[in-house]
Design a protein around this motif. Structure first.
Motif, PDB file in Angstrom:
ATOM      1  N   THR A  14      11.777   3.279  -0.283  1.00 42.49           N
ATOM      2  CA  THR A  14      11.409   2.570  -1.508  1.00 42.49           C
ATOM      3  C   THR A  14      12.537   2.708  -2.523  1.00 42.49           C
ATOM      4  OG1 THR A  14       9.040   2.914  -1.171  1.00 42.49           O
ATOM      5  CG2 THR A  14       9.770   2.442  -3.415  1.00 42.49           C
ATOM      6  N   LYS A  15      13.011   1.575  -3.047  1.00 42.97           N
ATOM      7  CA  LYS A  15      14.128   1.587  -3.988  1.00 42.97           C
ATOM      8  C   LYS A  15      13.733   1.148  -5.386  1.00 42.97           C
ATOM      9  CE  LYS A  15      17.155   3.010  -1.048  1.00 42.97           C
ATOM     10  NZ  LYS A  15      17.676   4.394  -1.179  1.00 42.97           N
ATOM     11  N   SER A  16      12.635   0.438  -5.496  1.00 50.45           N
ATOM     12  CA  SER A  16      12.258  -0.124  -6.785  1.00 50.45           C
ATOM     13  C   SER A  16      10.740  -0.149  -6.911  1.00 50.45           C
ATOM     14  CB  SER A  16      12.820  -1.545  -6.919  1.00 50.45           C
ATOM     15  OG  SER A  16      12.236  -2.227  -8.006  1.00 50.45           O
ATOM     16  N   THR A  17      10.271  -0.117  -8.141  1.00 49.47           N
ATOM     17  CA  THR A  17       8.828  -0.241  -8.379  1.00 49.47           C
ATOM     18  C   THR A  17       8.333  -1.641  -8.042  1.00 49.47           C
ATOM     19  OG1 THR A  17       9.290  -0.770 -10.703  1.00 49.47           O
ATOM     20  CG2 THR A  17       8.796   1.533 -10.167  1.00 49.47           C
ATOM     21  N   ASP A  18       9.266  -2.575  -7.842  1.00 52.91           N
ATOM     22  CA  ASP A  18       8.894  -3.942  -7.459  1.00 52.91           C
ATOM     23  C   ASP A  18       8.689  -4.087  -5.951  1.00 52.91           C
ATOM     24  OD1 ASP A  18       8.993  -4.886 -10.081  1.00 52.91           O
ATOM     25  OD2 ASP A  18      11.152  -5.267  -9.951  1.00 52.91           O
ATOM     26  N   ASP A  19       9.110  -3.094  -5.176  1.00 48.40           N
ATOM     27  CA  ASP A  19       8.951  -3.174  -3.724  1.00 48.40           C
ATOM     28  C   ASP A  19       7.472  -3.283  -3.352  1.00 48.40           C
ATOM     29  OD1 ASP A  19      11.650  -3.020  -3.377  1.00 48.40           O
ATOM     30  OD2 ASP A  19      11.683  -0.911  -2.793  1.00 48.40           O
ATOM     31  N   GLU A  20       7.229  -3.961  -2.231  1.00 49.25           N
ATOM     32  CA  GLU A  20       5.852  -4.138  -1.761  1.00 49.25           C
ATOM     33  C   GLU A  20       5.728  -3.623  -0.330  1.00 49.25           C
ATOM     34  OE1 GLU A  20       4.380  -7.866  -4.520  1.00 49.25           O
ATOM     35  OE2 GLU A  20       5.094  -8.302  -2.481  1.00 49.25           O
ATOM     36  N   TYR A  21       4.473  -3.512   0.125  1.00 52.56           N
ATOM     37  CA  TYR A  21       4.207  -2.811   1.380  1.00 52.56           C
ATOM     38  C   TYR A  21       3.237  -3.612   2.242  1.00 52.56           C
ATOM     39  CZ  TYR A  21       6.082   0.744  -1.693  1.00 52.56           C
ATOM     40  OH  TYR A  21       6.878   1.410  -2.588  1.00 52.56           O
ATOM     41  N   LEU A  22       3.599  -3.761   3.501  1.00 53.52           N
ATOM     42  CA  LEU A  22       2.739  -4.435   4.470  1.00 53.52           C
ATOM     43  C   LEU A  22       2.351  -3.435   5.552  1.00 53.52           C
ATOM     44  CD1 LEU A  22       1.427  -6.931   5.785  1.00 53.52           C
ATOM     45  CD2 LEU A  22       3.633  -7.372   6.912  1.00 53.52           C
ATOM     46  N   PHE A  23       1.054  -3.324   5.799  1.00 54.23           N
ATOM     47  CA  PHE A  23       0.554  -2.393   6.809  1.00 54.23           C
ATOM     48  C   PHE A  23      -0.056  -3.171   7.968  1.00 54.23           C
ATOM     49  CE2 PHE A  23       0.535  -0.047   2.834  1.00 54.23           C
ATOM     50  CZ  PHE A  23       1.157   1.138   3.199  1.00 54.23           C
ATOM     51  N   LEU A  24       0.470  -2.909   9.149  1.00 51.04           N
ATOM     52  CA  LEU A  24      -0.075  -3.478  10.371  1.00 51.04           C
ATOM     53  C   LEU A  24      -1.080  -2.471  10.910  1.00 51.04           C
ATOM     54  CD1 LEU A  24       0.717  -6.173  11.680  1.00 51.04           C
ATOM     55  CD2 LEU A  24       2.113  -4.898  13.315  1.00 51.04           C
ATOM     56  N   THR A  25      -2.359  -2.825  10.890  1.00 48.42           N
ATOM     57  CA  THR A  25      -3.404  -1.852  11.174  1.00 48.42           C
ATOM     58  C   THR A  25      -4.402  -2.401  12.189  1.00 48.42           C
ATOM     59  OG1 THR A  25      -5.049  -0.401  10.135  1.00 48.42           O
ATOM     60  CG2 THR A  25      -4.820  -2.615   9.214  1.00 48.42           C
ATOM     61  N   THR A  26      -5.402  -1.604  12.514  1.00 50.74           N
ATOM     62  CA  THR A  26      -6.440  -1.993  13.476  1.00 50.74           C
ATOM     63  C   THR A  26      -7.806  -1.638  12.908  1.00 50.74           C
ATOM     64  OG1 THR A  26      -6.481   0.149  14.615  1.00 50.74           O
ATOM     65  CG2 THR A  26      -4.853  -1.475  15.375  1.00 50.74           C
ATOM     66  N   ASN A  27      -8.844  -2.161  13.524  1.00 48.60           N
ATOM     67  CA  ASN A  27     -10.199  -1.830  13.071  1.00 48.60           C
ATOM     68  C   ASN A  27     -10.468  -0.332  13.173  1.00 48.60           C
ATOM     69  OD1 ASN A  27     -11.019  -4.457  12.389  1.00 48.60           O
ATOM     70  ND2 ASN A  27     -11.547  -4.935  14.516  1.00 48.60           N
ATOM     71  N   LYS A  28      -9.947   0.294  14.212  1.00 50.77           N
ATOM     72  CA  LYS A  28     -10.143   1.734  14.387  1.00 50.77           C
ATOM     73  C   LYS A  28      -9.512   2.513  13.242  1.00 50.77           C
ATOM     74  CE  LYS A  28      -9.198   5.573  17.545  1.00 50.77           C
ATOM     75  NZ  LYS A  28      -8.559   5.979  18.827  1.00 50.77           N
ATOM     76  N   MET A  29      -8.321   2.126  12.823  1.00 49.55           N
ATOM     77  CA  MET A  29      -7.626   2.827  11.744  1.00 49.55           C
ATOM     78  C   MET A  29      -8.242   2.538  10.377  1.00 49.55           C
ATOM     79  SD  MET A  29      -5.281   4.712  13.090  1.00 49.55           S
ATOM     80  CE  MET A  29      -6.403   4.978  14.477  1.00 49.55           C
ATOM     81  N   GLU A  30      -9.029   1.456  10.288  1.00 53.23           N
ATOM     82  CA  GLU A  30      -9.669   1.098   9.022  1.00 53.23           C
ATOM     83  C   GLU A  30     -11.073   1.685   8.909  1.00 53.23           C
ATOM     84  OE1 GLU A  30      -8.295  -0.896   6.355  1.00 53.23           O
ATOM     85  OE2 GLU A  30      -6.535  -0.255   7.492  1.00 53.23           O
ATOM     86  N   ASN A  31     -11.402   2.619   9.798  1.00 52.99           N
ATOM     87  CA  ASN A  31     -12.692   3.305   9.743  1.00 52.99           C
ATOM     88  C   ASN A  31     -12.955   3.819   8.339  1.00 52.99           C
ATOM     89  OD1 ASN A  31     -14.251   5.991   9.803  1.00 52.99           O
ATOM     90  ND2 ASN A  31     -14.756   5.099  11.789  1.00 52.99           N
ATOM     91  N   GLU A  32     -14.176   3.606   7.846  1.00 54.07           N
ATOM     92  CA  GLU A  32     -14.490   3.928   6.448  1.00 54.07           C
ATOM     93  C   GLU A  32     -14.226   5.389   6.109  1.00 54.07           C
ATOM     94  OE1 GLU A  32     -18.249   3.715   3.299  1.00 54.07           O
ATOM     95  OE2 GLU A  32     -18.419   2.827   5.295  1.00 54.07           O
ATOM     96  N   GLU A  33     -14.570   6.302   7.016  1.00 49.84           N
ATOM     97  CA  GLU A  33     -14.409   7.722   6.728  1.00 49.84           C
ATOM     98  C   GLU A  33     -13.026   8.241   7.080  1.00 49.84           C
ATOM     99  OE1 GLU A  33     -17.421  10.184   8.333  1.00 49.84           O
ATOM    100  OE2 GLU A  33     -19.070   9.142   7.346  1.00 49.84           O
ATOM    101  N   LYS A  34     -12.295   7.527   7.918  1.00 48.86           N
ATOM    102  CA  LYS A  34     -10.970   7.987   8.344  1.00 48.86           C
ATOM    103  C   LYS A  34      -9.966   6.844   8.226  1.00 48.86           C
ATOM    104  CE  LYS A  34     -12.982  11.127  11.763  1.00 48.86           C
ATOM    105  NZ  LYS A  34     -12.957  11.536  13.185  1.00 48.86           N
ATOM    106  N   ASN A  35      -9.885   6.254   7.054  1.00 46.23           N
ATOM    107  CA  ASN A  35      -9.001   5.113   6.850  1.00 46.23           C
ATOM    108  C   ASN A  35      -7.579   5.612   6.621  1.00 46.23           C
ATOM    109  OD1 ASN A  35      -7.569   2.863   5.674  1.00 46.23           O
ATOM    110  ND2 ASN A  35      -9.570   1.893   5.386  1.00 46.23           N
ATOM    111  N   LYS A  36      -6.785   5.599   7.686  1.00 42.05           N
ATOM    112  CA  LYS A  36      -5.437   6.163   7.622  1.00 42.05           C
ATOM    113  C   LYS A  36      -4.551   5.410   6.632  1.00 42.05           C
ATOM    114  CE  LYS A  36      -6.836   8.987  10.715  1.00 42.05           C
ATOM    115  NZ  LYS A  36      -6.324   9.189  12.055  1.00 42.05           N
ATOM    116  N   ARG A  37      -4.742   4.105   6.532  1.00 41.21           N
ATOM    117  CA  ARG A  37      -3.947   3.320   5.575  1.00 41.21           C
ATOM    118  C   ARG A  37      -4.236   3.766   4.143  1.00 41.21           C
ATOM    119  NH1 ARG A  37      -5.370  -1.003   2.610  1.00 41.21           N
ATOM    120  NH2 ARG A  37      -7.325  -1.108   3.776  1.00 41.21           N
TER     121      ARG A  37
END
Length: 408
Positions: free
Chosen positions: A24-47
């Motif tokens: 990260t070089k600037s506060t203007d930088d943005e972030y894209l996360f390539l994720t899965t349903n498993k990783m988006e688990n409500e209790e264990k949301n790694k993202r």
């Protein structure tokens, strides 16, 4: 124009956290996360763990949820995202499944604005995929709190506590010199009696049964005159003593001042906690930024909302000494004795070996004891991924220098 940092989400959150902190070089930088349903688990949301740990605002991040094992699905969903608005696209291929990594590599290698990076296991340097000599050293130093956050364990959510040393470095060193190697039979007997009465699994009396302040777990108090009340009610010969004058005598002989009452932390210290502090002070001399990177007595709270299974697993086995060195987590289990007994040894080493499940593949587990473990137990420890330091080879400072690869 801002840069876009692309991360592939998997169980291992640390490489993505460090990638964000490194690139990260600037506060203007943005972030894209390539994720899965498993990783988006409500209790264990790694993202979300990464977002919260790295202090990334929701407005600065995007997510694409893909089929983890479907290469075409990954490619199709990436093709719908507008990458043209960014100056540079920095891709971390370290996470995700193999199929996600292959798909992302093939997709982004055709984009001239893209740089594809990965972090080898056990390294503190990112490598660019097609030009292995082009590397980026990780200068960021993770704190213990950040590491635990990346594992879904947040102090801000009351998911763990930590202790401060009860005694000074000089006091602990003097205590070690007095009883560390060969305490007198009298002192050993009194310490064991104290442990049996208050701390063993089947102890008839626990100091926590006589709390004076329910909100301060480390300040549970037991007034000295109440000990005799317990003694009057105690029928089990294992714990029956004519009087408890020996308690005061024990603390006095160890130059440990008592007030009008015993504190739980006093008993914990005398019956083994002193050894945790001894190891803590040794490590403190060896690592930089020890204020943030070294902690004593991390206690995981299994009752906090949405707590990770790690807390429930380690409920009665707090992490004695925890520190981060070169962005790798070290957990030291400290046992002043008992490792010559098979049951306690097996329980200790299996818990220590389970750390990778909860704290990532790069976590280092160390078992430090004043017992002699013998060659078979040391070999078993190493097979299970636990580094043993026992009485036979107890040059503690030298051993930690070897473990941390520091110059001696």
């Amino acid at each position: 124009m801002s840069n876009l940092l692309v991360s592939l989400i998997s169980d291992q959150t640390i490489p993505n956290f460090l990638f964000i902190k490194t690139f990260t070089k600037s506060t203007d930088d943005e972030y894209l996360f390539l994720t899965t349903n498993k990783m988006e688990n409500e209790e264990k949301n790694k993202r979300k763990w990464i977002l919260e740990s790295a202090n990334i605002a929701e407005s600065k991040q995007f997510k694409i949820t893909v089929d983890a094992e479907n290469k075409l699905n990954v490619t199709e969903k990436l093709s719908k995202f507008d990458f043209s608005i960014y100056k540079k696209i920095l891709v971390n291929l370290t996470g995700g499944t193999k199929m996600m990594s292959i798909a992302a590599y093939e997709f982004f290698k055709e984009n001239q604005k893209s740089e594809l990076w990965y972090l080898p296991i056990g390294k503190n340097t990112y490598h660019i995929c097609d030009f292995p000599k082009k590397q980026r050293a990780i200068k960021y130093k993770m704190s213990v709190e950040e590491y635990l956050n990346c594992c879904g364990i947040f102090k801000s959510k009351n998911q763990y506590t930590q202790k401060e040393p009860l005694k000074s470095k000089d006091f602990v060193e003097n205590h070690f010199n007095k009883i560390g190697w060969s305490p007198s039979v009298d002192i050993s007997d009194k310490i064991e009696r104290l442990r049996l009465f208050f701390r063993s699994d089947n102890a008839s009396t626990r100091i926590t049964n006589k709390l004076r302040n329910d909100n301060l777990r480390l300040d549970h108090k037991l007034y000295v005159n109440e000990i005799k009340e317990f003694n009057d009610k105690e029928k089990d010969e294992r714990y029956h003593f004519d009087n408890f004058d020996w308690v005061g005598e024990l603390f006095k002989s160890l130059h440990f001042k008592l007030g009008e009452y015993l504190l739980k932390r006093d008993i914990d210290f005398i019956t083994g906690g002193w050894f945790e502090e001894y190891v803590y002070y040794i490590v403190k001399q060896l690592i930089s930024n020890h204020k943030n990177c070294l902690k004593l007595g991390i206690g995981l709270n299994p009752n906090s909302k949405n707590q990770e299974n790690a807390a429930r697993y380690f409920t009665n086995n707090d992490l004695d000494v925890v520190f981060v060195h070169n962005n790798e987590l070290y957990v030291v289990e400290c046992k002043s004795g008992g490792m010559d007994a098979n049951d306690l040894y097996n329980k200790t080493v299996y818990l220590a070996s389970a750390l990778k499940k909860y704290f990532g593949l790069s976590v280092k587990s160390v078992l430090c004891t004043l017992s002699e473990m013998g060659s078979n137990k040391k070999e078993k420890s190493e097979i299970l991924g636990v580094i043993p330091i026992d009485r036979e080879n107890f040059n503690l400072k030298g051993r930690f220098k070897e473990i941390l690869n520091l110059s001696i």
